[in-house]
Design a protein around this motif. Structure first.
Motif, short mmCIF file in Angstrom:
data_model
loop_
_atom_site.label_atom_id
_atom_site.label_comp_id
_atom_site.label_asym_id
_atom_site.label_seq_id
_atom_site.Cartn_x
_atom_site.Cartn_y
_atom_site.Cartn_z
N PRO A 141 0.81 -1.22 0.00
CA PRO A 141 0.00 0.00 0.00
C PRO A 141 0.86 1.28 0.00
N ASN A 142 1.95 1.29 -0.78
CA ASN A 142 2.81 2.46 -0.82
C ASN A 142 2.95 3.02 -2.23
N CYS A 143 1.89 2.87 -3.02
CA CYS A 143 1.90 3.29 -4.42
C CYS A 143 0.50 3.71 -4.83
N VAL A 144 0.43 4.76 -5.65
CA VAL A 144 -0.83 5.14 -6.29
C VAL A 144 -0.57 5.32 -7.78
N SER A 145 -1.58 5.01 -8.59
CA SER A 145 -1.45 5.14 -10.04
C SER A 145 -2.82 5.40 -10.65
N SER A 146 -2.85 6.29 -11.62
CA SER A 146 -4.11 6.56 -12.32
C SER A 146 -4.45 5.44 -13.30
N GLN A 147 -3.56 4.49 -13.47
CA GLN A 147 -3.84 3.36 -14.35
C GLN A 147 -4.01 2.05 -13.57
N ALA A 148 -4.05 2.15 -12.24
CA ALA A 148 -4.25 0.96 -11.41
C ALA A 148 -5.65 0.41 -11.63
N GLN A 149 -5.77 -0.90 -11.49
CA GLN A 149 -7.05 -1.57 -11.69
C GLN A 149 -7.79 -1.82 -10.38
#
Length: 130
Positions: A18-26
Motif C-alpha cells: 500500500p505504498n503506491c498510487v497510479s491513475s492506471q491501477a485496476q
C-alpha cells in the motif's frame, strides 16, 4: 524496483504493497484519478515541470516528449519515492496526465504518495486557472 517508464501506453503497475498510487491501477487501493489539464500537452508538461522545480527535495531524472519522472526524497531519512507523469493530449484543449507515485522501500507509506499527488493536483488546478 518496478521497471519505470511508459510501456505500450501504460505506467508500471503498483505492487501489492500500500505504498503506491497510479491513475492506471485496476484496484481501488492503488487507484487515483489522473490529472486533467485544460490545454495542450506542451503546456501541461511545462506546468508540471514548474511545480516540480518549486518543490523541495525533488530531482527530475527522466524527460521525454510525453513523459517525466522525478525522485522525491523524504526530509528525515532521505527515502526515495519515484513519481511519474505520462501526458496524453486528448484534444487541443485537454491533456490527461496519468500519474504514478511509489515508495522504493518499506511497506506502508501512511498515505504520503496519495497526498503528494493530490497536492500536485491542487497546484496544477491553481496554475491552470491563473
Amino acid at each position: 524496483m518496478a521497471k519505470l517508464g511508459v510501456n505500450q501506453g501504460q505506467l508500471a503497475a503498483c505492487s501489492n504493497k500500500p505504498n503506491c498510487v497510479s491513475s492506471q491501477a485496476q484496484d481501488r487501493e492503488h487507484y487515483i484519478d489522473p490529472l486533467l489539464f485544460p490545454g495542450q500537452l506542451h503546456q501541461a508538461y511545462e506546468a508540471i515541470e514548474t511545480i516540480l522545480k518549486e518543490t523541495k527535495r525533488v530531482t527530475v531524472v527522466a524527460k521525454e516528449t510525453n513523459y517525466l519522472r522525478a525522485e522525491f526524497r523524504s526530509a528525515l531519512f532521505r527515502f526515495v519515492d519515484d513519481v511519474e507523469f505520462y501526458f496524453v493530449e486528448e484534444s487541443p484543449n485537454l491533456t490527461t496526465i496519468h500519474i504514478r507515485s511509489a515508495s522504493r522501500v518499506g511497506y506502508s507509506d501512511l498515505g504520503v504518495n496519495r497526498k503528494r499527488m493530490e497536492t500536485v493536483r491542487t497546484i496544477l488546478v491553481a496554475h491552470s486557472t491563473s
